[in-house]
Each structure stands twice: as C-alpha cells, then as structure tokens.
Design a protein around this motif. Sequence first.
Motif, PDB file in Angstrom:
ATOM      1  N   LYS A   6      34.369  27.906  58.099  1.00  0.00           N
ATOM      2  CA  LYS A   6      34.822  29.259  57.765  1.00  0.00           C
ATOM      3  C   LYS A   6      35.228  29.269  56.287  1.00  0.00           C
ATOM      4  CE  LYS A   6      38.520  32.331  59.068  1.00  0.00           C
ATOM      5  NZ  LYS A   6      39.700  32.494  59.874  1.00  0.00           N
ATOM      6  N   VAL A   7      34.820  30.312  55.576  1.00  0.00           N
ATOM      7  CA  VAL A   7      35.106  30.337  54.134  1.00  0.00           C
ATOM      8  C   VAL A   7      35.845  31.622  53.745  1.00  0.00           C
ATOM      9  CG1 VAL A   7      34.071  30.303  51.819  1.00  0.00           C
ATOM     10  CG2 VAL A   7      33.080  28.909  53.632  1.00  0.00           C
ATOM     11  N   CYS A   8      37.007  31.439  53.123  1.00  0.00           N
ATOM     12  CA  CYS A   8      37.756  32.592  52.607  1.00  0.00           C
ATOM     13  C   CYS A   8      37.957  32.410  51.107  1.00  0.00           C
ATOM     14  CB  CYS A   8      39.140  32.661  53.237  1.00  0.00           C
ATOM     15  SG  CYS A   8      39.067  33.087  54.967  1.00  0.00           S
ATOM     16  N   ILE A   9      37.948  33.540  50.411  1.00  0.00           N
ATOM     17  CA  ILE A   9      38.177  33.481  48.967  1.00  0.00           C
ATOM     18  C   ILE A   9      39.573  34.014  48.699  1.00  0.00           C
ATOM     19  CG2 ILE A   9      37.325  34.236  46.680  1.00  0.00           C
ATOM     20  CD1 ILE A   9      35.265  32.615  48.390  1.00  0.00           C
ATOM     21  N   ARG A  10      40.321  33.293  47.869  1.00  0.00           N
ATOM     22  CA  ARG A  10      41.630  33.812  47.458  1.00  0.00           C
ATOM     23  C   ARG A  10      41.599  34.082  45.955  1.00  0.00           C
ATOM     24  NH1 ARG A  10      47.871  31.770  47.963  1.00  0.00           N
ATOM     25  NH2 ARG A  10      48.650  33.902  47.861  1.00  0.00           N
ATOM     26  N   VAL A  11      41.995  35.268  45.612  1.00  0.00           N
ATOM     27  CA  VAL A  11      41.982  35.650  44.198  1.00  0.00           C
ATOM     28  C   VAL A  11      43.420  35.596  43.679  1.00  0.00           C
ATOM     29  CG1 VAL A  11      41.331  37.464  42.566  1.00  0.00           C
ATOM     30  CG2 VAL A  11      40.075  37.217  44.728  1.00  0.00           C
ATOM     31  N   ARG A  12      43.644  34.846  42.619  1.00  0.00           N
ATOM     32  CA  ARG A  12      44.991  34.749  42.054  1.00  0.00           C
ATOM     33  C   ARG A  12      45.283  35.976  41.188  1.00  0.00           C
ATOM     34  NH1 ARG A  12      46.683  31.079  37.340  1.00  0.00           N
ATOM     35  NH2 ARG A  12      47.729  33.052  36.869  1.00  0.00           N
ATOM     36  N   PRO A  13      46.537  36.258  40.826  1.00  0.00           N
ATOM     37  CA  PRO A  13      46.803  37.403  39.944  1.00  0.00           C
ATOM     38  C   PRO A  13      46.117  37.209  38.599  1.00  0.00           C
ATOM     39  CG  PRO A  13      48.832  36.562  40.926  1.00  0.00           C
ATOM     40  CD  PRO A  13      47.779  35.579  41.253  1.00  0.00           C
ATOM     41  N   ALA A  14      45.664  38.312  38.015  1.00  0.00           N
ATOM     42  CA  ALA A  14      44.942  38.224  36.739  1.00  0.00           C
ATOM     43  C   ALA A  14      45.910  38.002  35.585  1.00  0.00           C
ATOM     44  CB  ALA A  14      44.179  39.520  36.515  1.00  0.00           C
ATOM     45  N   SER A  15      45.378  37.442  34.505  1.00  0.00           N
ATOM     46  CA  SER A  15      46.186  37.354  33.284  1.00  0.00           C
ATOM     47  C   SER A  15      45.987  38.692  32.566  1.00  0.00           C
ATOM     48  CB  SER A  15      45.675  36.221  32.391  1.00  0.00           C
ATOM     49  OG  SER A  15      45.399  35.090  33.183  1.00  0.00           O
ATOM     50  N   LYS A  16      46.312  38.715  31.264  1.00  0.00           N
ATOM     51  CA  LYS A  16      46.190  40.021  30.565  1.00  0.00           C
ATOM     52  C   LYS A  16      44.732  40.365  30.258  1.00  0.00           C
ATOM     53  CE  LYS A  16      50.801  39.966  28.690  1.00  0.00           C
ATOM     54  NZ  LYS A  16      51.371  38.717  28.238  1.00  0.00           N
ATOM     55  N   ASP A  17      43.892  39.369  30.425  1.00  0.00           N
ATOM     56  CA  ASP A  17      42.461  39.502  30.152  1.00  0.00           C
ATOM     57  C   ASP A  17      41.845  40.640  31.002  1.00  0.00           C
ATOM     58  OD1 ASP A  17      40.031  38.815  29.291  1.00  0.00           O
ATOM     59  OD2 ASP A  17      40.034  36.764  30.065  1.00  0.00           O
ATOM     60  N   HIS A  18      40.611  41.098  30.613  1.00  0.00           N
ATOM     61  CA  HIS A  18      39.907  42.098  31.440  1.00  0.00           C
ATOM     62  C   HIS A  18      39.520  41.488  32.769  1.00  0.00           C
ATOM     63  CE1 HIS A  18      39.463  45.079  28.402  1.00  0.00           C
ATOM     64  NE2 HIS A  18      39.018  44.169  27.550  1.00  0.00           N
ATOM     65  N   ALA A  19      39.558  42.297  33.809  1.00  0.00           N
ATOM     66  CA  ALA A  19      39.141  41.786  35.115  1.00  0.00           C
ATOM     67  C   ALA A  19      37.620  41.591  35.104  1.00  0.00           C
ATOM     68  CB  ALA A  19      39.529  42.752  36.210  1.00  0.00           C
ATOM     69  N   GLY A  20      37.176  40.469  35.596  1.00  0.00           N
ATOM     70  CA  GLY A  20      35.730  40.209  35.604  1.00  0.00           C
ATOM     71  C   GLY A  20      35.125  40.346  36.981  1.00  0.00           C
ATOM     72  N   PRO A 304      40.526  35.918  38.434  1.00  0.00           N
ATOM     73  CA  PRO A 304      39.713  37.141  38.249  1.00  0.00           C
ATOM     74  C   PRO A 304      39.420  37.545  36.801  1.00  0.00           C
ATOM     75  CG  PRO A 304      41.951  37.717  38.833  1.00  0.00           C
ATOM     76  CD  PRO A 304      41.904  36.230  38.834  1.00  0.00           C
ATOM     77  N   ASP A 305      39.951  36.805  35.815  1.00  0.00           N
ATOM     78  CA  ASP A 305      39.729  37.208  34.421  1.00  0.00           C
ATOM     79  C   ASP A 305      38.254  37.095  34.035  1.00  0.00           C
ATOM     80  OD1 ASP A 305      42.401  37.108  34.725  1.00  0.00           O
ATOM     81  OD2 ASP A 305      42.818  35.948  32.921  1.00  0.00           O
ATOM     82  N   GLU A 306      37.823  38.000  33.189  1.00  0.00           N
ATOM     83  CA  GLU A 306      36.414  38.007  32.775  1.00  0.00           C
ATOM     84  C   GLU A 306      36.024  36.692  32.094  1.00  0.00           C
ATOM     85  OE1 GLU A 306      35.417  40.923  29.852  1.00  0.00           O
ATOM     86  OE2 GLU A 306      33.436  41.238  30.698  1.00  0.00           O
ATOM     87  N   SER A 307      37.000  36.140  31.318  1.00  0.00           N
ATOM     88  CA  SER A 307      36.720  34.886  30.603  1.00  0.00           C
ATOM     89  C   SER A 307      36.446  33.724  31.564  1.00  0.00           C
ATOM     90  CB  SER A 307      37.894  34.529  29.705  1.00  0.00           C
ATOM     91  OG  SER A 307      39.070  34.493  30.494  1.00  0.00           O
ATOM     92  N   GLN A 308      36.798  33.896  32.809  1.00  0.00           N
ATOM     93  CA  GLN A 308      36.601  32.822  33.787  1.00  0.00           C
ATOM     94  C   GLN A 308      35.357  33.039  34.658  1.00  0.00           C
ATOM     95  OE1 GLN A 308      38.617  30.280  33.538  1.00  0.00           O
ATOM     96  NE2 GLN A 308      39.978  31.311  32.108  1.00  0.00           N
ATOM     97  N   ASN A 309      34.532  34.061  34.300  1.00  0.00           N
ATOM     98  CA  ASN A 309      33.422  34.426  35.188  1.00  0.00           C
ATOM     99  C   ASN A 309      32.449  33.286  35.511  1.00  0.00           C
ATOM    100  OD1 ASN A 309      34.349  36.929  35.671  1.00  0.00           O
ATOM    101  ND2 ASN A 309      32.635  38.065  34.747  1.00  0.00           N
TER     102      ASN A 309
END
Length: 555
Positions: A6-20, A304-309
């Motif tokens: 079973k696979v779940c994704i957890r998204v951490r809170p974003a930094s100030k960066d744009h959401a990606g 979730p930051d765009e820089s981490q895409n």
Amino acid sequence: MHKRVKVCIRVRPASKDHAGIVVNETEKTINVLNNGNGTSFRFDGVLGSSVTQEQVFEKAAMEATESVLHGYNGTVMAYGQTGAGKTFTMTGGKSSFSDRGICARSIAMIFHAIKQDTEHTYTIRASYAEIYNEQLYDLLDFSENQQKELLIQENDKGQTFVKGLSKPLVDSEEAALDLLFQGETNRTIAEHCLNNASTRSHCIFTLHIEKHSHDDNNASIVFSKLNLVDLAGSERMKKTQVTGTMLKETTHINKSLTFLEQVVIALGDHKREHIPYRQTTLTNLLKDSLGGNCRTLLIACVWPDESQNDQTIATLKFATRMMRVKTSAIVNSQDKNLQSAKKYLDEIKRLKQELAMHDTLAGRSNIIYSIPPEAEEEMKQNVLSYITNPTQIPPIMNVNQVHVLFRLFRDIILENQVSTIEQPIILPQIEEFTKSIAIPIPSDEELKQEYANYMQTQMEEAKQNFRKAKRLVVQCATQVNVLKSEIDATSKSLTTEISDEEKDRNVSALRDTKKAYRVAFEELNKAKVEMNYMQKVKEQLITSTLSDFEIWYYY
Ligand SMILES: Nc1ncnc2c1ncn2[C@@H]1O[C@H](COP(=O)(O)OP(=O)(O)OP(=O)(O)O)[C@@H](O)[C@H]1O
C-alpha cells in the motif's frame, strides 16, 4: 493472502518557495507542475500538508499495526528526499505530544490492545537496527564497546533476521518508548544544507510479538513483527553540496536506495525470476517486507516547493513502482504440541551426541544403537545357535541390543509353547545367557569401602576449599583494617592545623583510601560468603555420611 504494497504520499508544509505540485486528497492524486503542463500520479492515499500526525497514523499506518496484532508481519516504511518529513512521520516532532509519530502511536496501540485481550498472553521484544555506510549497528547495544558483529542470516523458511541484534523484553508501553528514545539518541545524524538534523542512515525499529492462547484446545503460538523503517534521504549529491564523510555517506545511501529501486522494479516485473535482494544490506534486511510474508505500507514523503520538483518526481515514480509489488502475508502460528515435540527431538539429538562422545572416550566409537529389522533376523539366528551351542554367545554392544535379544528369546519360548514341541526351551541355557550379559554386582563390603573412599575424597576437598576461603577472609580482613586505620589517621590529620596544600592532598588521599576501603570491604564480604558456604558443605557431608552408614548398619 496476496496483497500489494500500500502506498501513501505525505506532503510536508511548503517553504516560501512557489508550490510545484497540486494535491487532491479526495481523488488521491498529485500533479507535478512543469511549465503549465503536469505529470499526474494516483496512489492509495494522499495526505496533504495540513494532515495531522494523528490522521497520518489513522489513515495510513493503523492497518499495518492492526494486522500485526492478528499475527501478520507488518512494515511501515518512510521514503523520500532529505527534509521531506520521513523522520517527522516515523518518530515525530519533539515539540508536543500530539506531534509524536507512527512509532510511538503503533507502540501505544499494540500495548493498549494487548491489555484489553484477556484470551491471550503476549511476549513482546524490541530491536533497533541501523544501517550506516552499509554496516549494521545495534542501536540498543548500550555497552561501552559496541563491537558486536551483526550478520544477516536466513532461517529455514528463507526469512531474513539479524544475528546478534539485541531484542530486550518490553512489558509496557513506557518500556518500549524508553528503548525507542534511547536508540534514537544513538542514530547517526548530521547537519545538511537541506535539513539541519538529517538522519544519515536507514533505521529499523521492530516489535517482535508472541501471542499465546489461553485456550488448551487451540494451543498455538502466533509470531508476528512490526518493522518501522525510516530510510535515509534519497537526495542527489549535487543538490546537497556535500564533501568528505558526508559524500561517502551519501554515496552509500544512494547506492542502497538505487538497489532498493532495482529490487522494486524486479518485483514489479512478474517475469523476473531473480530478485537481487542480496546486493545491499538494506534490501537483504527488508526482503520480507518487499514481496515476502508481510503487509507493507510505503509512506513517500514529498516537499511541495517548485525547486524540489525533480526530487518529487523521482520519489513519486519510485512510489508508483512500489504499488506493483505484491506481498503474501500469512499468519505465522505454531502448534504448542509441535513445539514441545521439537523440544524433545532436540533433547534426543543432544543426548545422542553426548552418548557418541562417551562411546568415543570409552573406545567404543563404532556402536550402532538403532537396530534395523534386517539385523533382527541375524540376531534371532544368533540366539538359536546359542540355544544349541552355549559357547556361541551372541555379541552384546549396548542395552538396546540386550532388550532385543530378550524379546527374541521370549518369542522363541512362546513359539515353542504354542507348538508344544516336545523339548521346551532349556532354562539353564537362558540362565547362562543372562549370567553372561550381567554386570558383576559388588559385595556389600566392597560397596561400603568404595562409598567411604568417595566420601573421604569429598571431605578432603571441602576442607581444603574451606581453608582456602578462610585464608582469603583473613587476608581481606587485614586489608580492610589497614585501610580503616589509614582513613582514621588521615581524617584526624584534617582536624589539626595543616597548610591548605597539605589539606587538599589529604582530602584527595582520603577519597582514594575510602574508595579502596569500599572495594576491600566488598571482597571481604564475598570471601565470607564463600567461607560460610564451604562450612555448610562440610557439615552437610558429615551429616549425610553418618546417616548413610547408620542405614547400612541397621537395615
Ligand atoms: N508534516 C510536517 N509538519 C511539520 N513539520 C514537518 C513536517 N514534515 C517535516 N517537517 C519538518 O521538516 C524538517 C525536516 O524533516 P525530517 O527531519 O523529518 O526530514 P527527513 O525526511 O527525515 O530528512 P533526512 O532524510 O535528512 O533525515 C523537520 O524540522 C521537521 O520537523
């Protein structure tokens, strides 16, 4: 039962960066944005950045923990790039109780459930292993010299386990948490440009559960384990700008995660026969959790930051592959009767080995104890030859053979009686045979003498040991007295007019003498215990010898 991971994704809170990324919890999808386009992924669950620790446990990890209570093995594994929240998810944040992670919550759930269960008794052990630079470490080994070599081995069912890993018993939630916290303090952590408390190793906290039924008609033991795995970050080297030791760590981490990916790819391809589990310590150790007897949950953590895409896409691709991995969990139970039969078989094996050793020492190394049916026929012929010719005594090697010979004799007698042969079996010959195999019985006088000699030797030994212990007591007592006098003298000197320098020296000497006094006093006590024990042995020997001789003379 066949199930897939079973696979779940957890998204951490974003930094100030744009959401990606765009998260849709209801649809269980994540869309990674790329210049107006996007790549979409769907999973068993998607937990957005506002989902609490409690909800993560309930929505994702609770099922695996519950199944462990029903006798299935379970694994919860956190994967993702550095700083994406793996440790936060597994161990939790330190700021508040509500931030505690899956490990503490699983422990609480297990101990709560077993408290409620009146039909079973549980034995729970905990282990905590760390894989750092491909080496295995025992995080619960608190000895000063943590050099114990840990090896991954396979049992007869092909399941892997770590030989030499400590598995202390835990009888309460507090005790298990205590070990979890103590083990965590031993983890390898380093500051990193993406996470200032980055865990540089893979860690596996395991609860090993044994469930014993109270019902005698259902006398079974169920074994299960819950693996809680916090993997090291799946970062790429250039992004983290690491050098030196951290570069070496990162190389090992990347290598093991690359092999983990290869294993997952191989498991997803059902035509593949060979799965390269043995390539790294991590995959070797997680063999059961990946495609084996286990219910497995992967929590892939993303930032979730765009820089981490780039990293997010890599993590989501890995998670998608993991969804193709099938596992087949079964309840691991063992019949208690089978278990005791196994215990007896082990005991027989051990006794056979002991007997073989005695035979070798006695120069009788070629003795065969079990008598095959075909050999019985030969023995019967030997008995018949002996009946007609008393000089042909059947060879005797062991007690088992004597029993078989007696049985054969009996059979021959009974056969003769039934067929009313004129000449029944000749009793003097049987008597002679019995005499020939009998061990000579010593006379009463010989026995008394032998016993007296034996007791005398014992008494001599006891006396010697008593004298030795007494000498030690005297030595220790003298030492204690010397030290006591020294202490008195130094203490007295401190009450007199002396220079500060001398005072300091005397205070320090007094401290050392007191320490030596405590050690000597401890030794004296030990010696006294030994002396008293030997005194008791002497008294016991005298009493039992007297009473044995009394019995001998009067009866
Ligand atoms: N869901 C979350 N809510 C609040 N804070 C979070 C969350 N996820 C991560 N964090 C915070 O982000 C930081 C990095 O998280 P964490 O140490 O868990 O990352 P990691 O994936 O384990 O990294 P590494 O692989 O380097 O050990 C921590 O300070 C943690 O408290």
